[in-house]
Design a protein around this motif. Structure first.
Motif, short mmCIF file in Angstrom:
data_model
loop_
_atom_site.label_atom_id
_atom_site.label_comp_id
_atom_site.label_asym_id
_atom_site.label_seq_id
_atom_site.Cartn_x
_atom_site.Cartn_y
_atom_site.Cartn_z
N LEU A 12 0.83 -1.20 0.00
CA LEU A 12 0.00 0.00 0.00
C LEU A 12 0.86 1.25 0.00
O LEU A 12 0.61 2.20 -0.73
N LEU A 13 1.87 1.26 0.89
CA LEU A 13 2.75 2.43 0.94
C LEU A 13 3.55 2.59 -0.34
O LEU A 13 3.85 3.69 -0.79
N ARG A 14 3.92 1.43 -0.96
CA ARG A 14 4.65 1.52 -2.22
C ARG A 14 3.79 2.17 -3.29
O ARG A 14 4.25 3.00 -4.07
N ARG A 15 2.50 1.84 -3.22
CA ARG A 15 1.62 2.41 -4.24
C ARG A 15 1.35 3.89 -3.97
O ARG A 15 1.21 4.69 -4.88
N THR A 16 1.24 4.24 -2.64
CA THR A 16 0.81 5.59 -2.30
C THR A 16 1.94 6.61 -2.40
O THR A 16 1.76 7.72 -2.89
N PHE A 17 3.12 6.24 -1.91
CA PHE A 17 4.21 7.21 -1.82
C PHE A 17 5.37 6.87 -2.75
O PHE A 17 6.53 7.00 -2.40
N ARG A 69 7.98 7.58 -5.37
CA ARG A 69 8.66 8.83 -5.72
C ARG A 69 8.20 9.37 -7.05
O ARG A 69 8.19 10.55 -7.30
N GLY A 70 7.76 8.48 -7.83
CA GLY A 70 7.35 8.93 -9.16
C GLY A 70 5.95 9.45 -9.22
O GLY A 70 5.49 9.83 -10.29
N ASP A 71 5.20 9.55 -8.00
CA ASP A 71 3.80 9.99 -8.01
C ASP A 71 3.57 11.03 -6.92
O ASP A 71 2.87 10.78 -5.93
N PRO A 72 4.12 12.24 -6.96
CA PRO A 72 3.99 13.26 -5.91
C PRO A 72 2.61 13.87 -5.84
O PRO A 72 2.24 14.47 -4.83
N LYS A 73 1.80 13.81 -6.86
CA LYS A 73 0.48 14.44 -6.85
C LYS A 73 -0.41 13.87 -5.76
O LYS A 73 -1.17 14.58 -5.10
N LYS A 74 -0.31 12.56 -5.58
CA LYS A 74 -1.14 11.97 -4.53
C LYS A 74 -0.73 12.46 -3.15
O LYS A 74 -1.56 12.70 -2.29
N ARG A 75 0.60 12.60 -2.92
CA ARG A 75 1.06 13.08 -1.61
C ARG A 75 0.57 14.49 -1.35
O ARG A 75 0.14 14.83 -0.26
N LYS A 88 -2.06 15.90 -2.64
CA LYS A 88 -3.51 15.88 -2.48
C LYS A 88 -3.91 15.45 -1.07
O LYS A 88 -4.77 16.06 -0.44
N ILE A 89 -3.24 14.41 -0.56
CA ILE A 89 -3.57 13.94 0.80
C ILE A 89 -3.18 15.00 1.83
O ILE A 89 -3.92 15.29 2.77
N LEU A 132 -5.68 16.99 4.61
CA LEU A 132 -5.45 17.07 6.06
C LEU A 132 -5.44 18.53 6.54
O LEU A 132 -6.00 18.85 7.59
N ILE A 133 -4.81 19.41 5.80
CA ILE A 133 -4.76 20.83 6.21
C ILE A 133 -6.15 21.44 6.21
O ILE A 133 -6.54 22.16 7.13
N VAL A 134 -6.93 21.13 5.19
CA VAL A 134 -8.28 21.66 5.13
C VAL A 134 -9.12 21.15 6.30
O VAL A 134 -9.89 21.90 6.92
N ALA A 135 -8.95 19.87 6.65
CA ALA A 135 -9.71 19.30 7.76
C ALA A 135 -9.39 20.01 9.07
O ALA A 135 -10.27 20.32 9.88
N ILE A 136 -8.09 20.27 9.30
CA ILE A 136 -7.68 20.96 10.53
C ILE A 136 -8.23 22.38 10.56
O ILE A 136 -8.73 22.86 11.59
#
Length: 655
Positions: free
Chosen positions: A74-79, A81-87, A89-90, A94-98
């Protein structure tokens, strides 16, 4: 000799082996084919062969680290290095929720709970404090003060309100006007952060008004009250004093605190960050209610005279102390003196023992002053008359004890008048035998012995009067002449006031009533009265007591020119508190009486504890009685008697 194991030929593909073609060996390490189970080919499986993460393996002379354990899928898929857009976005989610959470809480506080939080903040900033009120006075019967409160000012500075250009002048003027230390004043003027610094207390209003007219910034004053005790009233032991907080601690100041104190007002003040109060920031919540004045029955001048006469004799005879009571026949006390005493203006220089009111707190054996009760009970019960004659030897045996008269006049035939005039111990014991223990005890109780006087002043000791059922063989004769029991000075003064009042005992008092701030007077509650003797018996006793002050009696020094004086001496042993015996305990000298004997107006009781130079009641206490009584008669403007007392028959042969 050859090995049992066949040698393996060198593999030309391994590092360091020459190629078949003779070219240079390939220095890049060759990957070994991996087994389906993940292990290296040719390595045994099992614990000993398992590779630990990060462990070094030796291959062909080189050392390499095993590859780290790969992250979960799961972490390999989420983070990756070649996919920064998802990081991004997440993280944005989190910032908006806070921010939404904070905004919601802010809306709740400011929109829905604003008033509640504002009130809480106000409560933390504002406090309600007491506003001093005027404490009631303690005065004598004519309104002359024994204790009063005067208005004063507490001067303070608000450092934030002081103009910079006036700073030096404020320090200088405060120092000069109120005689203060310049450095200490400067420290308060410069105190930060602070809005309230007390500079001095107890400033007279006129002095404050004069300073206020200078118009300096940042200086203010609060109203306060200071308790004042006029000098040399001689009533310190009775009046008492208040503490630093203004509450009564001793004497009537403490006992009547609820009446005198009134009710403090209430004011809201702002509390600064450093905890100091800012008095100008609040408002008055409730007006203070002044206390009521307490009017005593005392007379200031007679109180002063009794105090001075007593103190002079105590010091002259090197006595341990003494008390003097002046009262009217109806029990109203005009003076209550005690020595040694203390200064109410310098409490720190005294002790709790000094504060005690010895007139009610110190008990003693009354000695011969108690004989009026013995003889009075015999007259009332009809067992004797003033003319009854008794054979009175110098001494007599009673059970295992010998009782003697103070002087050896041999055996005499004395009348009851003579027994009283000569203060005969043996004659009084003979009279007591006819009265009996039960009746004698009953009269002592009715005269007020062995129980509270009803005076209602703090620290009173009731004395000791044992039940007649507990009297042993010699108790009756001892009690009849004033030994084996104890009293306080007010109790014995009340005995003689009862005789002067025609045989009716009225509870003694020092409180006349209270005065409201409006001036309305409320008298004290009506006091209890008891008929102890008939008027006839009281008049007969009065004539006998006049004989005591005659030339044939034991106290001619108590006579006062122009007035008929009735009185009785008393001399009793004192118990040594260390040994519990009479030996080395010293003596108590007393004198009690009233005048004019034919129409009593003033009663005086004098007690001297352990006088050294002279201890007989007539010689030691008689002069103090004379001094105080003479002054009191003049102060009360009592007219002289104008006639001599009737002659009394003291001996049988006298006609």
């Amino acid at each position: 000799m050859s090995s049992s194991r066949d040698r393996r030929p060198r593999d030309p593909r391994r590092p360091g082996a020459a190629s078949r073609s003779g070219s240079r060996p390939d220095k890049r390490p060759q990957r070994e084919p991996r087994r389906p189970d993940g292990g290296a080919r040719g390595r045994p499986s099992g614990r000993s062969g398992a590779a630990r993460p990060g462990a070094r393996e030796r291959r062909g002379g080189t050392v390499r680290r095993s590859a780290p354990k790969p992250p979960p899928p799961l972490l390999r898929r989420t983070f990756r290095r070649g996919d920064p857009k998802k990081r991004i976005k997440i993280g944005g989610v989190l910032i908006v929720a806070i921010m939404v959470l904070f905004a919601g809480r802010l809306t709740q506080i400011q929109g829905f709970e604003a008033e509640e939080y504002a009130a809480a903040a106000s409560d933390m900033r504002l406090q309600t404090i007491d506003v001093p009120t005027l404490r009631g006075q303690i005065t004598d019967a004519d309104g002359n003060p024994f204790a009063l409160s005067t208005e004063v000012r507490t001067v303070f500075v608000d450092p934030e309100e002081i103009e910079p250009e006036e700073r030096d002048q404020v320090v200088s003027e405060l120092t000069e006007y109120f005689d203060l230390n310049a450095d200490e004043v400067a420290a308060k003027v410069d105190a930060t952060p602070s809005r309230y610094q007390v500079v001095t207390e107890g400033v007279r209003p006129d002095d404050w008004y004069e300073f206020r007219d200078l118009g300096l910034s940042g200086v203010g004053a609060e109203v306060d009250y200071e308790r004042v005790y006029p000098d040399e009233t001689g009533a310190a032991d009775l009046v008492g004093f208040v503490g630093a907080e203004g509450y009564g601690l001793e004497g009537l100041e403490g006992y009547l605190d609820g009446t005198l104190a009134g009710e403090a007002g209430k004011r809201q003040v702002e509390v600064a960050n450093d905890g100091t109060q800012i008095p100008m920031a609040g408002g008055l919540v409730r007006e203070p209610e002044p206390g009521r004045d307490v009017r005593l029955t005392l007379d200031r001048d007679i109180q002063w005279k009794a105090t001075r006469a007593l103190a002079d004799q105590v010091e002259s005879l090197d006595a341990e102390g003494g008390s003097a009571i002046v009262s009217r026949p109806d029990g109203e006390i005009l003076a209550m003196a005690d020595h040694p005493s203390y200064s109410q203006g310098d409490i720190g220089d005294s002790t709790a023992e000094d504060w005690s009111n010895g007139a009610v707190a110190e008990t003693f054996e009354p000695g011969s002053t108690n004989k009026v009760i013995t003889i009075g009970s015999a007259l009332e019960e009809g067992t004797t008359t003033p003319e009854s004659v008794f054979t009175v030897p110098y001494s007599m045996e009673y059970y295992d004890q010998t009782f003697r008269n103070s002087e050896n006049n041999g055996t005499q035939r004395l009348t009851v008048n003579g027994i009283m005039a000569q203060s005969s111990n043996v004659g009084t014991i003979k009279i007591a035998d006819e009265v009996g223990a039960q009746d004698l005890h009953a009269y002592m109780d009715r005269f007020g012995l062995g129980r509270p006087t009803g005076l209602d002043v703090p620290g009173e000791e009731s004395g000791v009067l044992t039940d007649p059922d507990d009297w042993w063989g010699t108790q009756l004769p001892s009690v009849s002449i004033g030994h084996g029991l104890s009293v306080n000075a007010v109790q014995m003064a009340s005995v003689y006031a009862t005789i002067a009042n025609g045989g009716e005992r009225v509870e003694p008092t020092v409180i006349d009533g209270t005065v409201a701030p409006s001036g309305e007077f409320t008298p004290a509650e009506e006091r209890e009265s008891t008929r102890v003797l008939s008027e006839e018996s009281a008049d007969q006793l009065s004539l006998m007591l006049e004989a005591v002050t005659s030339d044939e009696g034991t106290a001619p020094q108590a006579r006062i020119d122009g007035y008929r004086v009735a009185g009785k001496t008393g001399t009793a042993n004192r118990i040594d508190p260390e040994t519990g015996s009479y030996e080395d305990g010293g003596y108590t000298a007393t004198f009690a009486g009233f005048a004019p004997a034919d129409d009593p107006e003033i009663v005086v009781q004098v007690v001297l504890h352990n006088p050294k130079n002279s201890y007989y009641g007539g010689e030691a206490a008689g002069p103090v009685f004379n001094d105080i009584m003479s002054f009191a008669l003049k102060s009360e403007q009592v007219p002289p008697t104008g006639e001599d007392p009737p002659a009394l028959r003291l001996l049988e042969e006298e006609k």
